[in-house]
Enzyme design. Structure first.
Site, PDB file in Angstrom:
ATOM      1  N   HIS A 154      18.043 -44.063 -18.680  1.00  0.00           N
ATOM      2  CA  HIS A 154      17.639 -43.237 -19.814  1.00  0.00           C
ATOM      3  C   HIS A 154      16.618 -44.081 -20.559  1.00  0.00           C
ATOM      4  O   HIS A 154      16.963 -45.075 -21.184  1.00  0.00           O
ATOM      5  CB  HIS A 154      18.851 -42.896 -20.701  1.00  0.00           C
ATOM      6  CG  HIS A 154      18.484 -42.011 -21.846  1.00  0.00           C
ATOM      7  ND1 HIS A 154      18.962 -40.739 -21.980  1.00  0.00           N
ATOM      8  CD2 HIS A 154      17.648 -42.217 -22.896  1.00  0.00           C
ATOM      9  CE1 HIS A 154      18.434 -40.188 -23.068  1.00  0.00           C
ATOM     10  NE2 HIS A 154      17.650 -41.070 -23.651  1.00  0.00           N
ATOM     11  N   HIS A 188      24.766 -32.738 -16.173  1.00  0.00           N
ATOM     12  CA  HIS A 188      25.995 -33.056 -16.896  1.00  0.00           C
ATOM     13  C   HIS A 188      26.990 -31.933 -16.637  1.00  0.00           C
ATOM     14  O   HIS A 188      26.716 -30.781 -16.976  1.00  0.00           O
ATOM     15  CB  HIS A 188      25.710 -33.181 -18.402  1.00  0.00           C
ATOM     16  CG  HIS A 188      24.727 -34.272 -18.696  1.00  0.00           C
ATOM     17  ND1 HIS A 188      25.119 -35.571 -18.936  1.00  0.00           N
ATOM     18  CD2 HIS A 188      23.378 -34.279 -18.729  1.00  0.00           C
ATOM     19  CE1 HIS A 188      24.045 -36.322 -19.128  1.00  0.00           C
ATOM     20  NE2 HIS A 188      22.972 -35.557 -19.006  1.00  0.00           N
ATOM     21  N   LEU A 189      28.108 -32.269 -16.018  1.00  0.00           N
ATOM     22  CA  LEU A 189      29.121 -31.241 -15.708  1.00  0.00           C
ATOM     23  C   LEU A 189      30.321 -31.340 -16.640  1.00  0.00           C
ATOM     24  O   LEU A 189      31.231 -30.524 -16.557  1.00  0.00           O
ATOM     25  CB  LEU A 189      29.576 -31.357 -14.248  1.00  0.00           C
ATOM     26  CG  LEU A 189      28.490 -31.104 -13.189  1.00  0.00           C
ATOM     27  CD1 LEU A 189      29.079 -31.196 -11.786  1.00  0.00           C
ATOM     28  CD2 LEU A 189      27.804 -29.759 -13.377  1.00  0.00           C
ATOM     29  N   ARG A 190      30.332 -32.362 -17.496  1.00  0.00           N
ATOM     30  CA  ARG A 190      31.397 -32.523 -18.497  1.00  0.00           C
ATOM     31  C   ARG A 190      32.769 -32.681 -17.835  1.00  0.00           C
ATOM     32  O   ARG A 190      32.872 -32.939 -16.650  1.00  0.00           O
ATOM     33  CB  ARG A 190      31.387 -31.371 -19.517  1.00  0.00           C
ATOM     34  CG  ARG A 190      30.016 -31.073 -20.134  1.00  0.00           C
ATOM     35  CD  ARG A 190      29.400 -32.286 -20.807  1.00  0.00           C
ATOM     36  NE  ARG A 190      28.221 -31.891 -21.593  1.00  0.00           N
ATOM     37  CZ  ARG A 190      27.239 -32.722 -21.918  1.00  0.00           C
ATOM     38  NH1 ARG A 190      27.253 -33.979 -21.520  1.00  0.00           N
ATOM     39  NH2 ARG A 190      26.225 -32.306 -22.646  1.00  0.00           N
ATOM     40  N   ALA A 217      22.575 -33.211 -28.926  1.00  0.00           N
ATOM     41  CA  ALA A 217      21.357 -33.116 -28.119  1.00  0.00           C
ATOM     42  C   ALA A 217      21.718 -32.652 -26.719  1.00  0.00           C
ATOM     43  O   ALA A 217      22.673 -33.152 -26.117  1.00  0.00           O
ATOM     44  CB  ALA A 217      20.681 -34.483 -28.054  1.00  0.00           C
ATOM     45  N   HIS A 268      14.326 -38.057 -16.816  1.00  0.00           N
ATOM     46  CA  HIS A 268      13.742 -37.053 -17.716  1.00  0.00           C
ATOM     47  C   HIS A 268      12.544 -37.579 -18.496  1.00  0.00           C
ATOM     48  O   HIS A 268      12.569 -37.636 -19.728  1.00  0.00           O
ATOM     49  CB  HIS A 268      14.798 -36.475 -18.665  1.00  0.00           C
ATOM     50  CG  HIS A 268      15.796 -37.451 -19.239  1.00  0.00           C
ATOM     51  ND1 HIS A 268      15.421 -38.597 -19.912  1.00  0.00           N
ATOM     52  CD2 HIS A 268      17.144 -37.455 -19.242  1.00  0.00           C
ATOM     53  CE1 HIS A 268      16.509 -39.238 -20.295  1.00  0.00           C
ATOM     54  NE2 HIS A 268      17.565 -38.576 -19.899  1.00  0.00           N
ATOM     55  N   ASP A 302      18.602 -32.252 -16.110  1.00  0.00           N
ATOM     56  CA  ASP A 302      19.267 -32.732 -17.331  1.00  0.00           C
ATOM     57  C   ASP A 302      19.951 -31.582 -18.059  1.00  0.00           C
ATOM     58  O   ASP A 302      19.989 -31.558 -19.295  1.00  0.00           O
ATOM     59  CB  ASP A 302      18.311 -33.492 -18.252  1.00  0.00           C
ATOM     60  CG  ASP A 302      19.060 -34.270 -19.336  1.00  0.00           C
ATOM     61  OD1 ASP A 302      20.288 -34.464 -19.180  1.00  0.00           O
ATOM     62  OD2 ASP A 302      18.428 -34.663 -20.325  1.00  0.00           O
ATOM     63  N   LYS A 347      23.966 -45.623 -13.987  1.00  0.00           N
ATOM     64  CA  LYS A 347      23.126 -45.062 -15.047  1.00  0.00           C
ATOM     65  C   LYS A 347      23.135 -45.982 -16.255  1.00  0.00           C
ATOM     66  O   LYS A 347      24.197 -46.356 -16.756  1.00  0.00           O
ATOM     67  CB  LYS A 347      23.662 -43.684 -15.438  1.00  0.00           C
ATOM     68  CG  LYS A 347      22.968 -43.026 -16.615  1.00  0.00           C
ATOM     69  CD  LYS A 347      21.618 -42.436 -16.228  1.00  0.00           C
ATOM     70  CE  LYS A 347      20.859 -41.932 -17.458  1.00  0.00           C
ATOM     71  NZ  LYS A 347      21.279 -40.593 -17.873  1.00  0.00           N
ATOM     72  N   HIS A 366      19.907 -34.730 -11.775  1.00  0.00           N
ATOM     73  CA  HIS A 366      20.381 -35.160 -13.106  1.00  0.00           C
ATOM     74  C   HIS A 366      21.081 -33.979 -13.784  1.00  0.00           C
ATOM     75  O   HIS A 366      20.426 -33.107 -14.348  1.00  0.00           O
ATOM     76  CB  HIS A 366      19.203 -35.642 -13.969  1.00  0.00           C
ATOM     77  CG  HIS A 366      19.609 -36.213 -15.287  1.00  0.00           C
ATOM     78  ND1 HIS A 366      19.077 -37.384 -15.791  1.00  0.00           N
ATOM     79  CD2 HIS A 366      20.499 -35.807 -16.225  1.00  0.00           C
ATOM     80  CE1 HIS A 366      19.612 -37.658 -16.968  1.00  0.00           C
ATOM     81  NE2 HIS A 366      20.479 -36.702 -17.259  1.00  0.00           N
TER      82      HIS A 366
HETATM   83  C1  NCD Z   1      22.622 -35.390 -22.603  1.00  0.00           C
HETATM   84  C2  NCD Z   1      24.079 -34.969 -22.852  1.00  0.00           C
HETATM   85  O1  NCD Z   1      24.299 -34.084 -23.684  1.00  0.00           O
HETATM   86  O2  NCD Z   1      24.977 -35.490 -22.192  1.00  0.00           O
HETATM   87  N1  NCD Z   1      21.815 -34.935 -23.705  1.00  0.00           N
HETATM   88  C3  NCD Z   1      20.487 -34.757 -23.717  1.00  0.00           C
HETATM   89  O3  NCD Z   1      19.947 -34.410 -24.773  1.00  0.00           O
HETATM   90  N2  NCD Z   1      19.752 -34.929 -22.643  1.00  0.00           N
HETATM   91  C4  NCD Z   1      22.554 -36.853 -22.385  1.00  0.00           C
HETATM   92  C5  NCD Z   1      21.246 -37.345 -21.840  1.00  0.00           C
HETATM   93  O4  NCD Z   1      20.933 -37.172 -20.677  1.00  0.00           O
HETATM   94  O5  NCD Z   1      20.492 -37.949 -22.617  1.00  0.00           O
HETATM   95 ZN    ZN Z   2      21.135 -36.330 -19.116  1.00  0.00          ZN
END
Ligand code: NCD
Ligand code: ZN
Length: 333
Positions: free
Chosen positions: A133, A16-18, A257, A168, A241, A96, A14
């Site tokens: 999620h 996030h690579l944006r 977040a 998560h 995450d 997802k 899990h």
């Molecule tokens: C994640 C994000 O910033 O993309 N943020 C987070 O607080 N975990 C999104 C997610 O997985 O909920």
């Molecule tokens: Zn996430």
């Protein structure tokens, strides 16, 4: 005890690579530690069809040769059975589910898992995993995860032929539910939820860099997560995450977040297991159970951690990382 710690090459299920100019640096940071990462699709616009998924994977591969991106798409009720098959053929491993408004870029999400009911038969025909999620929109934030468990459990029971990952997990209730559900259900656990509680976020000074969804909860929840991670139960495996947001997007009146843990993810995870006297549990947690659940081969090869004191940088690529400025004693070679 040897000064080195040899682990099988690990996976992070899990991340996030944006997108855009930020992507290469974040992808390289992951490539330094993990063989494969499951890449979350909450871009703008989201990754939700086969062509976009293939393009995104190409961009990641170009940015970080050696890192194998495992691709997830945003599972919307509007996705057709044909789209699903095309996504699976394009190499997606997971869809997802984002409930409406619960986290970064989750607008147009679902408000109830049952909205996906018409798609379940098609999903069952593929090897796709449904990643959730697990927070119920509109519920008080400390109770959002627990409130999601009922519809999640119902769905997972009704569709024993579909694999579900509760992402998560942050509560003892979620650990219990996943443990009790069938073998088609697993959960990812982050590094930060193994370490922090809500008190670390708001109990003293406000710590925006520890603010994430789902928010860190009570000490007893953290304890349940630690026990799950150390349990050798194959239903629980690592998903960091890691979710970078630039410093100014976190240190402001309405902060995003997400905890950017990748710059110390494997090193700090090793320390958690080491400090707890659970070193023997780390290989399966970070390099075994996730691959098994996703029906992927475990990675060949190893990664070496050496015992060396170092400090997590105060800022990495414009983002304040998890444990910024803190000392760690395992270093990845
Ligand atoms: C994640 C994000 O910033 O993309 N943020 C987070 O607080 N975990 C999104 C997610 O997985 O909920
Ligand atoms: Zn996430």
């Amino acid at each position: 005890m040897s000064a080195d710690w040899i682990l099988p090459r690990p996976d992070d299920f899990h991340v996030h690579l944006r997108q855009g100019e930020d992507l290469p640096a974040y992808a390289m940071e992951a490539a330094r530690r993990f063989a494969r990462v499951l890449v979350m699709p909450n871009l703008v616009p989201p990754v939700s069809e086969a062509a976009g998924l293939g393009d995104y994977r190409d961009r990641i591969r170009l940015a970080a040769p050696g890192l194998e991106p495992l691709m997830a798409f945003k599972l919307l009720p509007s996705v057709s059975p044909e789209d699903l098959l095309a996504l699976a053929r394009a190499g997606a491993v997971a869809g997802k589910v984002y409930p409406e408004g619960v986290t970064t870029n989750s607008e147009n999400g679902i408000s109830d898992l049952r909205e996906l009911e018409p798609l379940m038969a098609s999903i069952a025909k593929t090897n796709l995993v449904v990643c959730c999620h697990g927070e119920k929109p509109g519920v008080f934030s400390m109770e959002r995860e627990e409130a999601f468990l009922e519809e999640f459990s119902e769905m997972a029971c009704r569709h024993g032929d579909v694999r579900f990952v509760l992402e998560h997990v942050s509560t003892a209730a979620a650990v219990r539910a996943v443990t009790e559900l069938g073998p088609n259900v697993a959960a990812t656990i982050t590094l930060h939820h193994l370490e922090i509680t809500l008190d670390d976020v708001v109990g003293g000074m406000l710590k925006p860099h520890l603010f994430c969804k789902p928010i860190a909860k009570r000490p007893q929840d953290r304890q349940a997560l630690r026990e799950a991670a150390f349990s050798a139960n194959p239903k629980f495996f690592f998903g960091s995450d890691s979710a970078p947001h630039r410093k100014d997007r976190k240190e402001c009146a309405a902060g995003c977040a997400g905890v950017y843990s990748m710059p110390c993810a494997l090193e700090a995870l090793a320390q958690v297991f080491d400090d707890a006297g659970q070193r023997d549990k780390l290989p399966d947690f970070v390099a075994g159970f996730g691959a098994d659940f996703y029906r992927l081969p475990r990675n060949p090869g190893t990664v070496r951690l050496v015992r060396e004191d170092w400090k997590v940088p105060e800022i990495v690529d414009g983002v304040v990382p998890y444990k910024a400025g803190e000392a760690l004693r395992w270093k990845v070679i």
